[in-house]
Design an enzyme around this catalytic site. Sequence first.
Site, PDB file in Angstrom:
ATOM      1  N   LYS A  14       0.818  -1.225   0.000  1.00 26.76           N
ATOM      2  CA  LYS A  14       0.000   0.000   0.000  1.00 26.76           C
ATOM      3  C   LYS A  14       0.845   1.266   0.000  1.00 26.76           C
ATOM      4  O   LYS A  14       0.630   2.154  -0.815  1.00 26.76           O
ATOM      5  CB  LYS A  14      -0.903   0.051   1.238  1.00 26.76           C
ATOM      6  CG  LYS A  14      -1.939  -1.016   1.315  1.00 26.76           C
ATOM      7  CD  LYS A  14      -2.880  -0.779   2.491  1.00 26.76           C
ATOM      8  CE  LYS A  14      -2.223  -0.720   3.844  1.00 26.76           C
ATOM      9  NZ  LYS A  14      -1.816  -1.994   4.433  1.00 26.76           N
ATOM     10  N   ARG A  89     -10.061   1.275   8.955  1.00 25.80           N
ATOM     11  CA  ARG A  89      -9.795  -0.115   9.334  1.00 25.80           C
ATOM     12  C   ARG A  89     -10.987  -0.719  10.069  1.00 25.80           C
ATOM     13  O   ARG A  89     -10.964  -1.897  10.390  1.00 25.80           O
ATOM     14  CB  ARG A  89      -8.561  -0.185  10.221  1.00 25.80           C
ATOM     15  CG  ARG A  89      -7.253  -0.354   9.410  1.00 25.80           C
ATOM     16  CD  ARG A  89      -6.116  -0.286  10.383  1.00 25.80           C
ATOM     17  NE  ARG A  89      -4.931  -1.005  10.027  1.00 25.80           N
ATOM     18  CZ  ARG A  89      -3.840  -0.439   9.522  1.00 25.80           C
ATOM     19  NH1 ARG A  89      -3.833   0.825   9.196  1.00 25.80           N
ATOM     20  NH2 ARG A  89      -2.767  -1.160   9.313  1.00 25.80           N
ATOM     21  N   ARG A 123      11.581  -5.881   4.957  1.00 30.43           N
ATOM     22  CA  ARG A 123      11.316  -4.461   4.672  1.00 30.43           C
ATOM     23  C   ARG A 123      12.212  -3.557   5.511  1.00 30.43           C
ATOM     24  O   ARG A 123      12.444  -3.812   6.687  1.00 30.43           O
ATOM     25  CB  ARG A 123       9.847  -4.157   4.981  1.00 30.43           C
ATOM     26  CG  ARG A 123       9.495  -2.690   4.863  1.00 30.43           C
ATOM     27  CD  ARG A 123       8.027  -2.478   4.730  1.00 30.43           C
ATOM     28  NE  ARG A 123       7.294  -2.605   5.973  1.00 30.43           N
ATOM     29  CZ  ARG A 123       5.982  -2.389   6.078  1.00 30.43           C
ATOM     30  NH1 ARG A 123       5.269  -2.075   5.016  1.00 30.43           N
ATOM     31  NH2 ARG A 123       5.377  -2.527   7.238  1.00 30.43           N
ATOM     32  N   ARG A 156      10.928  -1.630  11.050  1.00 27.03           N
ATOM     33  CA  ARG A 156       9.842  -1.258  11.963  1.00 27.03           C
ATOM     34  C   ARG A 156       9.741  -2.251  13.107  1.00 27.03           C
ATOM     35  O   ARG A 156       9.903  -3.451  12.903  1.00 27.03           O
ATOM     36  CB  ARG A 156       8.516  -1.235  11.194  1.00 27.03           C
ATOM     37  CG  ARG A 156       8.250   0.100  10.557  1.00 27.03           C
ATOM     38  CD  ARG A 156       7.063   0.077   9.653  1.00 27.03           C
ATOM     39  NE  ARG A 156       5.865  -0.522  10.229  1.00 27.03           N
ATOM     40  CZ  ARG A 156       4.675  -0.495   9.653  1.00 27.03           C
ATOM     41  NH1 ARG A 156       4.532   0.119   8.484  1.00 27.03           N
ATOM     42  NH2 ARG A 156       3.641  -1.065  10.208  1.00 27.03           N
ATOM     43  N   ARG A 167      -0.950  -8.852  12.956  1.00 27.97           N
ATOM     44  CA  ARG A 167      -1.479  -7.779  12.093  1.00 27.97           C
ATOM     45  C   ARG A 167      -2.309  -8.344  10.941  1.00 27.97           C
ATOM     46  O   ARG A 167      -3.325  -7.778  10.564  1.00 27.97           O
ATOM     47  CB  ARG A 167      -0.329  -6.900  11.567  1.00 27.97           C
ATOM     48  CG  ARG A 167       0.221  -5.964  12.658  1.00 27.97           C
ATOM     49  CD  ARG A 167       1.597  -5.451  12.320  1.00 27.97           C
ATOM     50  NE  ARG A 167       1.616  -4.614  11.152  1.00 27.97           N
ATOM     51  CZ  ARG A 167       2.703  -4.462  10.375  1.00 27.97           C
ATOM     52  NH1 ARG A 167       3.824  -5.099  10.655  1.00 27.97           N
ATOM     53  NH2 ARG A 167       2.643  -3.678   9.331  1.00 27.97           N
TER      54      ARG A 167
HETATM   55  P1  AMP Z   1       0.310   0.528   9.000  1.00 28.21           P
HETATM   56  O1  AMP Z   1       1.550   1.345   8.797  1.00 28.21           O
HETATM   57  O2  AMP Z   1      -0.867   1.009   8.177  1.00 28.21           O
HETATM   58  O3  AMP Z   1       0.554  -0.960   8.867  1.00 28.21           O
HETATM   59  O4  AMP Z   1      -0.145   0.772  10.530  1.00 28.21           O
HETATM   60  C1  AMP Z   1       0.700   0.421  11.585  1.00 28.21           C
HETATM   61  C2  AMP Z   1      -0.112   0.357  12.874  1.00 28.21           C
HETATM   62  O5  AMP Z   1      -0.689   1.652  13.163  1.00 28.21           O
HETATM   63  C3  AMP Z   1      -1.297  -0.601  12.843  1.00 28.21           C
HETATM   64  O6  AMP Z   1      -0.910  -1.955  13.105  1.00 28.21           O
HETATM   65  C4  AMP Z   1      -2.180  -0.004  13.940  1.00 28.21           C
HETATM   66  O7  AMP Z   1      -1.661  -0.321  15.217  1.00 28.21           O
HETATM   67  C5  AMP Z   1      -1.995   1.502  13.733  1.00 28.21           C
HETATM   68  N1  AMP Z   1      -2.985   2.072  12.775  1.00 28.21           N
HETATM   69  C6  AMP Z   1      -2.730   2.609  11.543  1.00 28.21           C
HETATM   70  N2  AMP Z   1      -3.861   3.038  10.960  1.00 28.21           N
HETATM   71  C7  AMP Z   1      -4.860   2.777  11.834  1.00 28.21           C
HETATM   72  C8  AMP Z   1      -6.289   2.955  11.813  1.00 28.21           C
HETATM   73  N3  AMP Z   1      -6.908   3.485  10.747  1.00 28.21           N
HETATM   74  N4  AMP Z   1      -6.988   2.576  12.904  1.00 28.21           N
HETATM   75  C9  AMP Z   1      -6.394   2.042  13.986  1.00 28.21           C
HETATM   76  N5  AMP Z   1      -5.068   1.809  14.068  1.00 28.21           N
HETATM   77  C10 AMP Z   1      -4.296   2.164  13.007  1.00 28.21           C
END
Ligand code: AMP
Length: 218
Positions: A14, A89, A123, A156, A167
């Site tokens: 993404k 989400r 990554r 990360r 996740r």
């Molecule tokens: P990502 O970089 O999109 O994989 O997000 C990393 C982490 O941030 C996720 O595993 C969640 O803990 C948190 N996170 C990101 N976007 C959201 C969202 N829209 N709602 C809730 N938690 C989020």
Amino acid sequence: MVNLIIFGAPGSGKGTYASRLKEHLNVEVVATGDIFRDMMKGGSPLGEKVKSYVEKGLLVPDDITLEVLKRSLAKIPNGKGFVLDGYPRTIEQAKALDEIAKIDAIIHLVVPVWIIIERLSSRRICKNCGAIYNLLFLKPKSNMVCDRCGGPLYQRSDDTPEVIKKRIEVYEKQTQPLLEYYKEKRVPFVEVKCEKIETTPDIIVQEILKRLKGLRLA
Ligand code: AMP
């Protein structure tokens, strides 16, 4: 002006595709995960609260997330659209978004779980500019240094096998129903499959753009 959401499991690409779409469309990318990671760096009480969820692979509560989204969308200049990466989400988040903006299309990335695990484990991200690399298929020219800005690359804290599994589980349980939500609302879908780990981001981005053109959105 076009407003898009890019959906896909963690590691489906993404962030990589959204940042490349920005070069072709008049859009800003809003990535809630990136915003949360920035907040975590600051060490504020809110940053620490966010960290306690992110580091376990759990969703940050909707009230905090929605506030972050609203603030980010408010900063986008008039006449410019957006690509949302990582939001919504939950159905509650999708309903809250409906109150703020009209979504023109959903980009849905379909990637097998084995590719996701392989990709996330290798990554690396630039600490300085956020550029995304992969030690297997999108290697930096020089080891652990960003090609773009020379910044240091890091892994990360949630890109570890255990947290990755959590996740993916969270994604499947809470995010898949969102696809149904948007299908029911008849928002157009651009579904892109990636079945080979070596497929380059350019090929996927060209495919997305071709499909958006077909919908007269690019
Ligand atoms: P990502 O970089 O999109 O994989 O997000 C990393 C982490 O941030 C996720 O595993 C969640 O803990 C948190 N996170 C990101 N976007 C959201 C969202 N829209 N709602 C809730 N938690 C989020």
